[in-house]
Design an enzyme around this catalytic site. Structure first.
Site, PDB file in Angstrom:
ATOM      1  CG  HIS A   1      -1.787  -1.147   1.262  1.00  0.00           C
ATOM      2  ND1 HIS A   1      -3.300  -1.007   0.792  1.00  0.00           N
ATOM      3  CD2 HIS A   1      -1.613  -2.501   1.691  1.00  0.00           C
ATOM      4  CE1 HIS A   1      -3.929  -2.033   0.785  1.00  0.00           C
ATOM      5  NE2 HIS A   1      -2.932  -2.926   1.470  1.00  0.00           N
TER       6      HIS A   1
ATOM      7  CG  ASN B   1      -7.684  -4.456   1.138  1.00  0.00           C
ATOM      8  OD1 ASN B   1      -6.891  -3.462   1.321  1.00  0.00           O
ATOM      9  ND2 ASN B   1      -6.922  -5.618   1.189  1.00  0.00           N
TER      10      ASN B   1
ATOM     11  CG  HIS C   1      -2.723  -1.284  14.390  1.00  0.00           C
ATOM     12  ND1 HIS C   1      -3.360  -2.417  14.274  1.00  0.00           N
ATOM     13  CD2 HIS C   1      -1.723  -1.213  15.279  1.00  0.00           C
ATOM     14  CE1 HIS C   1      -2.554  -3.523  15.222  1.00  0.00           C
ATOM     15  NE2 HIS C   1      -1.812  -2.738  15.855  1.00  0.00           N
TER      16      HIS C   1
END
Ligand code: HDD
Length: 713
Positions: free
Chosen positions: A81, A154, A345
């Protein structure tokens, strides 16, 4: 409590008796160039030298500081990413979610929770192109009153692997091959496909990766999926399994592969530019947050394991409840400070959101902090402005690289008596985070659960659910990806592996990549479908789409302006495009400015094309190869094309491939056929404009493909 034991980033002047440094800060008014020590600089173009033509002197502190800072400007890019783009906004829940979760930001519909979103590709490095075939990251940081919550999602609902321990392997296989760093941002190479055929759990994800999902039209037109199974926990401590979804209000739409490849050259920033411009224009992208909820008792009701990240929960079986909406309404001020330094996170959760034992999620919980420590240079990355919670931070953590907080006082341990045990732990009622008391027992074992062993049924389900155009695109993607593999054995194994998904698919793959068709009949026998996964069934809207208007001197001003006004009324944007930039004069003598030329644009950058009438304009366009190529390309990519009056003749020009259907004889009547919308002999373009807008909203007219077989898709 000791009043001086406060944690703030700037000294609190009220709470201290002695003068603090803050009080001495001076304001010189204006912005004179200074060094980082605040010393004003008189010249930044010449280094300090011993004589005009002499050597540079070491004592030139301005030169040394300027150069040292520059030399250290780069930080390591994200291992995956790396290429991303961020935007700010806010989230609002539709109604209190108290029954399901105590998460504070999901209770009050009047509260706007600030968010920062970072969209990304996965494989390419920071300088790669936006439009490559890849999974897109969709990470959202919610700055809630109870602390930061990150939904690190995603645009594909499942993942390559089932256990996080294989993450370094799949990423190594997917990244450019290490001996020559080729290919950049692509799965079309031997190591990736070697990994795929050696790990059949990847089958389902590979089907999605080769689908249109992996080449989105825009960040604004993709779904987001939390992938992993989480838990919602309410005030009473009752937990339910949850999967998170983002649903774009503009629907889910894609580029064609041919467009994606060409855009990578012509405008590698296509997606970031699109997002930036939409927000600048006030067309704020919006996404609804959806949740799929399962009672704990329902855990084993399915023919897949709900903890297996290579499986999605079909929406037709577990409905998506839309619980709120996110609006992205502010562009970042500084790419590095915000997009680059943002640290997400999946373990950043708030009370009311908890984890499941999904083995991919469990591993993710370790990886993200670890990577930030390296990338952002130490344990204080939470103090970087983009990562700072809006909730106050009080704890006994101290020091480390780049510490910003000036902690005061002697006490930095817990429990303590010198500060009345401050900062003291919160109770449940005070929104202290209580982990869900799941009962866990088992033997230590390195083994995959039997319930994770079916690698193909959902891949078949996905395939079954797609339209014929979407299936064709997957087959062509296999031809490109696997066709780029050099090792013949790997190619043959791909055919055998995907024969387990669908026999016809495997035969078609084999045909395109020069190996034998599968030996055995294929398929899993799964006949289930999930219409929700097909983009054919998505929301369609012309709003925010871009239309190219091709003109030359002599165009009909009335045609152009009527259509442009109608399009603008529906939120559709237009660019006037001509051979050269500058003013173009109409047959009526009025002018319009061409803000794009054939050199600076291309049909691939637009959703649709319109050509106004005007005899001499059309005659000129007929002579311009670039104009005819523009039309041909829009046609090949199945886009809406509109032409009025004499411009219909341009569509019928023999140099323009494929258009045989334009309304040749429509005298004052609109003809609309597979996205080609025309009208002749009229000055009133109301009906035409309406029909054209309808055609734009369709996004693509794939049926042209069946008509003449010329489409590249
Ligand atoms: Fe990950 C970044 C999403 C599995 C390890 N991941 C990263 C980003 C997104 C995701 C959107 C970019 C965040 C940003 O914009 O800064 N990752 C996912 C999803 C996964 C997933 C939806 C499947 C459920 N990831 C996954 C696994 C691991 C990682 C299994 C390792 C065990 N991911 C990382 C990372 C990254 C990352 C190496 C790279 C940069 C970063 O974290 O901040 O730690």
């Amino acid at each position: 409590m000791d009043q001086e034991q406060t944690q703030t980033n700037t000294p609190n002047l009220e709470s201290v008796k002695d003068q603090q440094l803050e009080e001495f800060r001076v304001d010189h008014k204006g912005t004179k160039l200074t060094t980082n020590q605040g010393v004003r600089v008189t010249n930044t173009d010449d280094s300090l030298k011993a004589g005009e033509r002499g050597p540079t002197l070491m004592e030139d502190f301005h030169f040394r500081e300027k150069m040292t800072h520059f030399d250290h400007e780069r930080i390591p890019e994200r291992v995956v990413h790396a290429r991303g783009f961020g935007a700010h906004g806010y989230f609002q829940v539709y109604e209190p979610m108290t029954e399901y979760t105590k998460a504070k930001f999901l209770q009050d519909p009047s509260v706007k929770t600030p968010v920062f979103v970072r969209f990304s590709t996965v494989v390419g490095s920071r300088g790669s192109a936006d439009t490559v075939r890849d999974v897109r990251g969709f990470a959202t940081k919610f700055y809630t009153e109870d602390g930061n919550y990150d939904l690190v999602a995603n645009n594909i609902p499942i993942f390559f692997i089932q256990d996080a321990i294989k993450f370094p392997d799949v990423v190594h296989a997917l990244k450019p091959e290490p001996h020559n760093e080729i290919p950049q941002a692509s799965a079309a190479h031997d190591t990736f496909w070697d990994f795929v055929v050696s790990n059949t759990e990847t089958a389902h994800m590979v089907m999605w990766l080769l689908s249109d999902r992996a080449i989105p039209r825009s960040f604004r037109m993709m779904e987001g999926f939390g992938v992993n199974t989480f838990r919602f926990v309410n005030e009473q401590g009752k937990a339910r399994f949850v999967k998170f979804h983002w649903k774009p209000l503009l629907g889910v739409h894609s580029l064609t592969w041919d467009e994606a490849q060409k855009l990578a050259g012509k405008d590698p920033d296509f997606h970031r530019r699109d997002l930036w411009e939409a927000i600048n224009k006030g067309e704020y992208p919006q996404f609804e947050l959806g949740v799929q909820l399962l009672e704990e008792e329902e855990e084993f009701n399915f023919d897949f394991d709900i903890l297996d990240p290579t499986k999605f929960w079909p929406e037709e079986v577990v409905p998506v409840k839309k619980i709120g909406k996110m609006t992205l309404n502010r562009n970042q001020d500084n790419f590095f400070a915000e997009t680059e330094q943002a640290a997400f996170h999946p373990g950043h959760v708030v009370p009311g959101i908890d984890f499941s034992n999904d083995p991919l999620l469990q591993g993710r919980l370790f990886s993200y902090t670890d990577t930030q420590l390296l990338r952002l240079g130490g344990p204080n990355f939470h103090e970087i402005p983009i990562n700072r919670p809006i909730a106050p931070v009080h704890n006994n953590q101290r020091d480390g690289f780049h510490r910003m907080t000036i902690d005061r006082g002697a006490v930095s341990y817990s429990p303590n008596s010198l500060r009345n045990n401050a900062p003291e732990p919160a109770t449940d009622q005070e929104h202290g985070y209580t982990h869900y008391a799941e009962k866990v027992e088992g033997q230590k074992i390195r083994k995959r659960s039997e319930s994770f062993h079916d690698h193909y049924s959902q891949a078949t389900l996905f395939w079954n659910s797609l339209s014929s155009a979407e299936k064709q695109h997957i087959i062509k993607a296999f031809h490109f990806e696997v066709g780029s593999v050099k090792d013949k054995q790997i190619k043959q194994r791909v055919v055998e592996m995907f024969n387990n998904v669908d026999g016809e698919l495997a035969v078609q793959i084999a045909q395109g990549v020069g190996v034998n068709p599968p030996k055995n009949p294929g398929g899993t026998g799964n006949t289930q479908v999930s219409p929700a996964v097909s983009q054919e069934n998505t929301i369609r809207s012309a709003r925010t789409r871009k239309v190219a208007i091709l003109v030359a001197n002599g165009f009909h001003f009335n045609d152009a302006t009527q259509v442009m006004t109608a399009l603008a009324g529906q939120g559709v944007h237009t660019d006037i495009i001509s051979m050269n930039l500058g003013m173009i004069t109409s047959a009526e003598g009025e002018q319009l400015e061409a803000t794009k030329s054939y050199a600076t644009s291309g049909a691939i950058m637009y959703d649709a094309l319109y050509i106004p009438g005007g005899k001499s304009c059309v005659e000129k366009l007929m002579r311009h190869k670039e104009a005819k190529d523009f039309v041909s390309e829009a046609f090949i990519h199945a886009k809406a094309i509109g032409a009025t009056n004499e411009a219909v003749d341009l569509l019928l020009s023999p140099d323009i491939q494929g258009i045989s259907t334009a309304g040749t004889d429509s005298q004052g009547q609109v003809t609309s056929d597979l996205g080609i919308v025309t009208i002749r002999n009229t000055t009133d373009l109301k009906a035409f404009s309406q029909e054209f807008i309808q055609a734009i909203a369709q996004h693509r007219h794939w049926l042209r493909q069946n008509q003449d077989g010329k489409m590249s898709g």
